[in-house]
Design a protein around this motif. Sequence first.
Motif, PDB file in Angstrom:
ATOM      1  N   LEU A  76      -1.386  -7.735   1.196  1.00 41.23           N
ATOM      2  CA  LEU A  76      -1.383  -6.669   2.192  1.00 41.23           C
ATOM      3  C   LEU A  76      -2.791  -6.400   2.720  1.00 41.23           C
ATOM      4  CD1 LEU A  76       1.057  -4.139   0.446  1.00 41.23           C
ATOM      5  CD2 LEU A  76       1.603  -6.116   1.898  1.00 41.23           C
ATOM      6  N   GLY A  77      -2.894  -6.374   4.036  1.00 42.02           N
ATOM      7  CA  GLY A  77      -4.181  -6.132   4.667  1.00 42.02           C
ATOM      8  C   GLY A  77      -4.169  -4.951   5.609  1.00 42.02           C
ATOM      9  N   SER A  78      -3.496  -5.101   6.743  1.00 37.12           N
ATOM     10  CA  SER A  78      -3.594  -4.101   7.806  1.00 37.12           C
ATOM     11  C   SER A  78      -3.125  -2.713   7.358  1.00 37.12           C
ATOM     12  CB  SER A  78      -2.788  -4.551   9.033  1.00 37.12           C
ATOM     13  OG  SER A  78      -1.431  -4.794   8.705  1.00 37.12           O
ATOM     14  N   ILE A  79      -2.084  -2.622   6.543  1.00 32.83           N
ATOM     15  CA  ILE A  79      -1.615  -1.296   6.142  1.00 32.83           C
ATOM     16  C   ILE A  79      -2.532  -0.652   5.115  1.00 32.83           C
ATOM     17  CG2 ILE A  79       0.800  -1.879   6.611  1.00 32.83           C
ATOM     18  CD1 ILE A  79       1.238  -1.931   3.583  1.00 32.83           C
ATOM     19  N   MET A  80      -3.427  -1.441   4.542  1.00 34.97           N
ATOM     20  CA  MET A  80      -4.361  -0.893   3.540  1.00 34.97           C
ATOM     21  C   MET A  80      -5.596  -0.275   4.193  1.00 34.97           C
ATOM     22  SD  MET A  80      -2.610  -1.629   0.905  1.00 34.97           S
ATOM     23  CE  MET A  80      -3.763  -0.925  -0.265  1.00 34.97           C
ATOM     24  N   PHE A  81      -5.853  -0.658   5.442  1.00 35.78           N
ATOM     25  CA  PHE A  81      -7.085  -0.211   6.093  1.00 35.78           C
ATOM     26  C   PHE A  81      -6.757   0.549   7.376  1.00 35.78           C
ATOM     27  CE2 PHE A  81      -8.092  -3.957   3.568  1.00 35.78           C
ATOM     28  CZ  PHE A  81      -9.176  -3.500   2.816  1.00 35.78           C
TER      29      PHE A  81
ATOM     30  N   LEU B   4     -11.255   2.389  -7.004  1.00 37.91           N
ATOM     31  CA  LEU B   4      -9.970   2.919  -7.466  1.00 37.91           C
ATOM     32  C   LEU B   4      -9.393   2.081  -8.609  1.00 37.91           C
ATOM     33  CD1 LEU B   4      -8.200   3.875  -4.096  1.00 37.91           C
ATOM     34  CD2 LEU B   4      -9.196   5.424  -5.789  1.00 37.91           C
ATOM     35  N   GLY B   5     -10.084   1.000  -8.926  1.00 41.97           N
ATOM     36  CA  GLY B   5      -9.655   0.156 -10.034  1.00 41.97           C
ATOM     37  C   GLY B   5      -9.018  -1.162  -9.625  1.00 41.97           C
ATOM     38  N   HIS B   6      -8.986  -1.434  -8.311  1.00 43.03           N
ATOM     39  CA  HIS B   6      -8.335  -2.661  -7.856  1.00 43.03           C
ATOM     40  C   HIS B   6      -9.287  -3.852  -8.002  1.00 43.03           C
ATOM     41  CE1 HIS B   6      -4.851  -4.452  -5.938  1.00 43.03           C
ATOM     42  NE2 HIS B   6      -5.699  -5.298  -5.389  1.00 43.03           N
TER      43      HIS B   6
ATOM     44  N   LYS C 264       1.245   1.442  -5.124  1.00 48.83           N
ATOM     45  CA  LYS C 264       1.336   0.790  -6.425  1.00 48.83           C
ATOM     46  C   LYS C 264       2.641   1.177  -7.130  1.00 48.83           C
ATOM     47  CE  LYS C 264      -1.511  -1.136  -8.605  1.00 48.83           C
ATOM     48  NZ  LYS C 264      -1.691  -2.578  -8.925  1.00 48.83           N
ATOM     49  N   LYS C 265       3.045   2.431  -6.966  1.00 47.88           N
ATOM     50  CA  LYS C 265       4.305   2.884  -7.552  1.00 47.88           C
ATOM     51  C   LYS C 265       5.481   2.165  -6.905  1.00 47.88           C
ATOM     52  CE  LYS C 265       6.830   7.111  -8.750  1.00 47.88           C
ATOM     53  NZ  LYS C 265       6.851   8.596  -8.657  1.00 47.88           N
ATOM     54  N   GLU C 266       5.425   2.001  -5.588  1.00 44.38           N
ATOM     55  CA  GLU C 266       6.489   1.294  -4.875  1.00 44.38           C
ATOM     56  C   GLU C 266       6.568  -0.168  -5.308  1.00 44.38           C
ATOM     57  OE1 GLU C 266       7.844   0.187  -0.280  1.00 44.38           O
ATOM     58  OE2 GLU C 266       5.855   1.019  -0.676  1.00 44.38           O
TER      59      GLU C 266
ATOM     60  N   TYR D 281      -2.887   4.570  -1.880  1.00 42.22           N
ATOM     61  CA  TYR D 281      -2.941   3.462  -2.836  1.00 42.22           C
ATOM     62  C   TYR D 281      -2.009   3.690  -4.024  1.00 42.22           C
ATOM     63  CZ  TYR D 281      -4.955   0.233  -6.278  1.00 42.22           C
ATOM     64  OH  TYR D 281      -5.141  -0.736  -7.231  1.00 42.22           O
ATOM     65  N   ASN D 282      -2.042   4.865  -4.581  1.00 39.29           N
ATOM     66  CA  ASN D 282      -1.229   5.140  -5.767  1.00 39.29           C
ATOM     67  C   ASN D 282       0.263   5.119  -5.454  1.00 39.29           C
ATOM     68  OD1 ASN D 282      -3.388   5.410  -7.584  1.00 39.29           O
ATOM     69  ND2 ASN D 282      -3.735   7.519  -6.954  1.00 39.29           N
TER      70      ASN D 282
END
Length: 204
Positions: free
Chosen positions: A199-204, A33-35, A7-9, A3-4
């Motif tokens: 973004l969905g699939s790459i997050m899970f 995580l704060g999202h 977010k940087k990207e 995640y971090n």
Amino acid sequence: MNYNELKKELNDTMLVIVSKKRTIEQIKYYYDLGHRHFGENKAQELLTKVNIANDIKWHFIGHLQTNKVKMILPYIYSIDSVDSIHLLKEIDKQAKILNKNINILIQLNIAKEDTKHGLLEEEIADFMKQTKDYPNVCVKGFMCMGPHVEDEEKILEVFNKAHQIFLDYQQEYHLDTLSMGMSDDYKLALKASSTQVRLGSIMF
């Protein structure tokens, strides 16, 4: 995906995590995580998740039927897929009843794909003028999906066209959001100056 690192990207590009078909536990992982920005595309499924936390900013990202507007509007931060004046009118009507203003994105269909909803390029000008008649709707910008092709140049061409349209209307309508890019093409969307990715699939 970390995640971090993501977010940087993304830098200043807003991330809407697509949480459709995901469990409450999976959503809570990113919430902890704060999202706060999550996207759902089915009204009934959204309603099963709205009690996770009262500070989540829910984005409705799917095709919305007018008879479902009243159902979801109390819980929605933004409807990111408005594609008709009929729908816009109903959103304004229900928002007025709730005494609230609702953020919306207007969905574009630049690639003219039959399988997708959204305005064609020649329909945008008239649509934008009509939005001024609905005071409880706040038009924040546009949403555009990349075409289902392998050719990255063609995908980028669509995203660049959407960005130009965004620039054409940005000043007059005070727009700040151009939502482009999903798990398989968000890097191309970033090249075309997307301000929000889904973004969905790459997050899970």
